[in-house]
Design an enzyme around this catalytic site. Structure first.
Site, PDB file in Angstrom:
ATOM      1  CG  ASN A  83       2.179   3.287  -5.798  1.00  0.00           C
ATOM      2  OD1 ASN A  83       2.632   4.308  -6.298  1.00  0.00           O
ATOM      3  ND2 ASN A  83       2.739   2.098  -5.950  1.00  0.00           N
TER       4      ASN A  83
ATOM      5  NE  ARG B  88     -11.104 -12.949 -13.473  1.00  0.00           N
ATOM      6  CZ  ARG B  88     -10.101 -13.011 -12.604  1.00  0.00           C
ATOM      7  NH1 ARG B  88      -9.892 -12.028 -11.760  1.00  0.00           N
ATOM      8  NH2 ARG B  88      -9.301 -14.052 -12.568  1.00  0.00           N
TER       9      ARG B  88
ATOM     10  N   GLY C 225       0.782  -1.249   0.000  1.00  0.00           N
ATOM     11  CA  GLY C 225       0.000   0.000   0.000  1.00  0.00           C
ATOM     12  C   GLY C 225       0.805   1.285   0.000  1.00  0.00           C
TER      13      GLY C 225
ATOM     14  CG  HIS D 181       2.773  -2.171 -15.501  1.00  0.00           C
ATOM     15  ND1 HIS D 181       2.443  -3.413 -14.983  1.00  0.00           N
ATOM     16  CD2 HIS D 181       3.813  -2.373 -16.343  1.00  0.00           C
ATOM     17  CE1 HIS D 181       3.240  -4.325 -15.510  1.00  0.00           C
ATOM     18  NE2 HIS D 181       4.079  -3.726 -16.336  1.00  0.00           N
TER      19      HIS D 181
ATOM     20  CG  MET E 198      -1.234  -8.340  -6.108  1.00  0.00           C
ATOM     21  SD  MET E 198      -0.191  -7.622  -7.387  1.00  0.00           S
ATOM     22  CE  MET E 198       0.695  -9.084  -7.892  1.00  0.00           C
ATOM     23  NE  ARG E 199     -10.246 -10.448  -7.558  1.00  0.00           N
ATOM     24  CZ  ARG E 199     -10.658 -11.704  -7.711  1.00  0.00           C
ATOM     25  NH1 ARG E 199     -10.050 -12.680  -7.079  1.00  0.00           N
ATOM     26  NH2 ARG E 199     -11.671 -11.992  -8.503  1.00  0.00           N
ATOM     27  CB  ILE E 200      -7.451 -10.159 -14.050  1.00  0.00           C
ATOM     28  CG1 ILE E 200      -5.964 -10.518 -14.086  1.00  0.00           C
ATOM     29  CG2 ILE E 200      -8.023  -9.715 -15.386  1.00  0.00           C
ATOM     30  CD1 ILE E 200      -5.469 -11.151 -15.327  1.00  0.00           C
TER      31      ILE E 200
ATOM     32  CG  ASP F 285      -0.404  -4.392 -17.066  1.00  0.00           C
ATOM     33  OD1 ASP F 285      -1.094  -3.884 -16.176  1.00  0.00           O
ATOM     34  OD2 ASP F 285       0.337  -5.362 -16.873  1.00  0.00           O
TER      35      ASP F 285
HETATM   36  C1  GRF Z   1       3.919  -1.333  -7.346  1.00  0.00           C
HETATM   37  O1  GRF Z   1       5.190  -1.649  -7.809  1.00  0.00           O
HETATM   38  C2  GRF Z   1       2.969  -1.132  -8.502  1.00  0.00           C
HETATM   39  O2  GRF Z   1       3.593  -0.592  -9.626  1.00  0.00           O
HETATM   40  C3  GRF Z   1       2.508  -2.524  -8.801  1.00  0.00           C
HETATM   41  O3  GRF Z   1       2.401  -3.143  -7.531  1.00  0.00           O
HETATM   42  C4  GRF Z   1       3.262  -2.501  -6.618  1.00  0.00           C
HETATM   43  C5  GRF Z   1       2.420  -2.068  -5.459  1.00  0.00           C
HETATM   44  O4  GRF Z   1       3.174  -1.528  -4.406  1.00  0.00           O
HETATM   45  N1  GRF Z   1       1.266  -2.495  -9.539  1.00  0.00           N
HETATM   46  P1  GRF Z   1       2.449  -0.785  -3.223  1.00  0.00           P
HETATM   47  O5  GRF Z   1       1.446  -1.784  -2.617  1.00  0.00           O
HETATM   48  O6  GRF Z   1       1.770   0.424  -3.747  1.00  0.00           O
HETATM   49  O7  GRF Z   1       3.522  -0.457  -2.224  1.00  0.00           O
END
Ligand code: GRF
Length: 205
Positions: free
Chosen positions: A14, A66, A12, A114, A95-97, A150
């Site tokens: 970001n 899904r 988390g 990404h 981490m899911r589509i 992506d």
């Molecule tokens: C980051 O590298 C982002 O680009 C990728 O997953 C990672 C997430 O990191 N999609 P965080 O959970 O935001 O620390």
């Protein structure tokens, strides 16, 4: 003002950066909710500390399809005012589509970060892919989410030079630093209605 929903699965960082930029009044958007598909996601605690509402919609062991899972996400988002009309959804290490139905409903309302310069190195372990390929530059990309992996229109990118002695870890660290700059920037541009989509091209006013 738009309502922001952030979807996470883990660390988390970001998410934290975006939330802090909002708290510091740099982004005019309402941080409505953080939703995790994992109960143990570290980002949940960070969000709580920052006073943001959190929801867990555990995907492990979820027995439906899904689309069924995404329906749960969509109704949770709605509960917090994050709708296609009034909301923005940020995938931040989610981490899911996402199902095509979710994407269609929230057309140009879901963005993702990404850790590579798209269209290169899509999917998982993008930093490792760039290193192993022998690329001299990589970076990160904020893009709208479409039905592909992506592949949506690119909003902002940042370039990171790859060093000869880089490891996956050292490169990921430098890329993450750039992620923390461009993701809040992209949210800010959208919050201020400065992003227009024209086919695959993004026009920033
Ligand atoms: C980051 O590298 C982002 O680009 C990728 O997953 C990672 C997430 O990191 N999609 P965080 O959970 O935001 O620390």
């Amino acid at each position: 003002m738009l309502n922001l929903g952030i979807l996470i699965s883990g660390r988390g960082s970001n998410m934290e950066n975006i939330l802090k930029s909002i708290k510091n009044k740099k982004i005019p958007i309402n941080p409505a909710v953080v939703i995790s598909n994992r109960t143990e996601a570290r980002g949940l605690k960070i969000a709580e500390k920052l006073g943001i509402k959190t929801e867990i919609i555990e995907s492990k062991g979820f027995e439906g399809s899904r689309v069924d899972y995404d329906k749960k996400i969509i109704s949770s988002l709605k509960k917090y005012g994050v709708t296609p009309e009034n909301g923005l959804v940020c995938l931040a290490g989610f981490m899911r589509i996402i199902s095509p139905q979710f994407v269609k409903k929230f057309k140009n309302r879901i963005i993702n970060i990404h850790p590579a310069l798209l269209p290169s190195f899509t999917g998982l372990n993008a930093q490792k892919q760039a290193l192993e390929y022998g690329a001299k530059y990589s970076g990160c990309t904020v893009h709208f989410v479409d039905a592909g992996m992506d592949t949506g229109p690119i909003i902002i990118q940042a370039v990171v030079k790859i060093k000869e002695n880089d490891t996956e870890e050292s490169l990921s660290k430098r890329i993450l630093k750039e992620e923390h700059k461009i993701y809040p920037e992209a949210v800010n541009l959208i919050a201020r209605n400065r992003v227009k989509v024209s086919g695959r091209r993004i026009i920033i006013s």
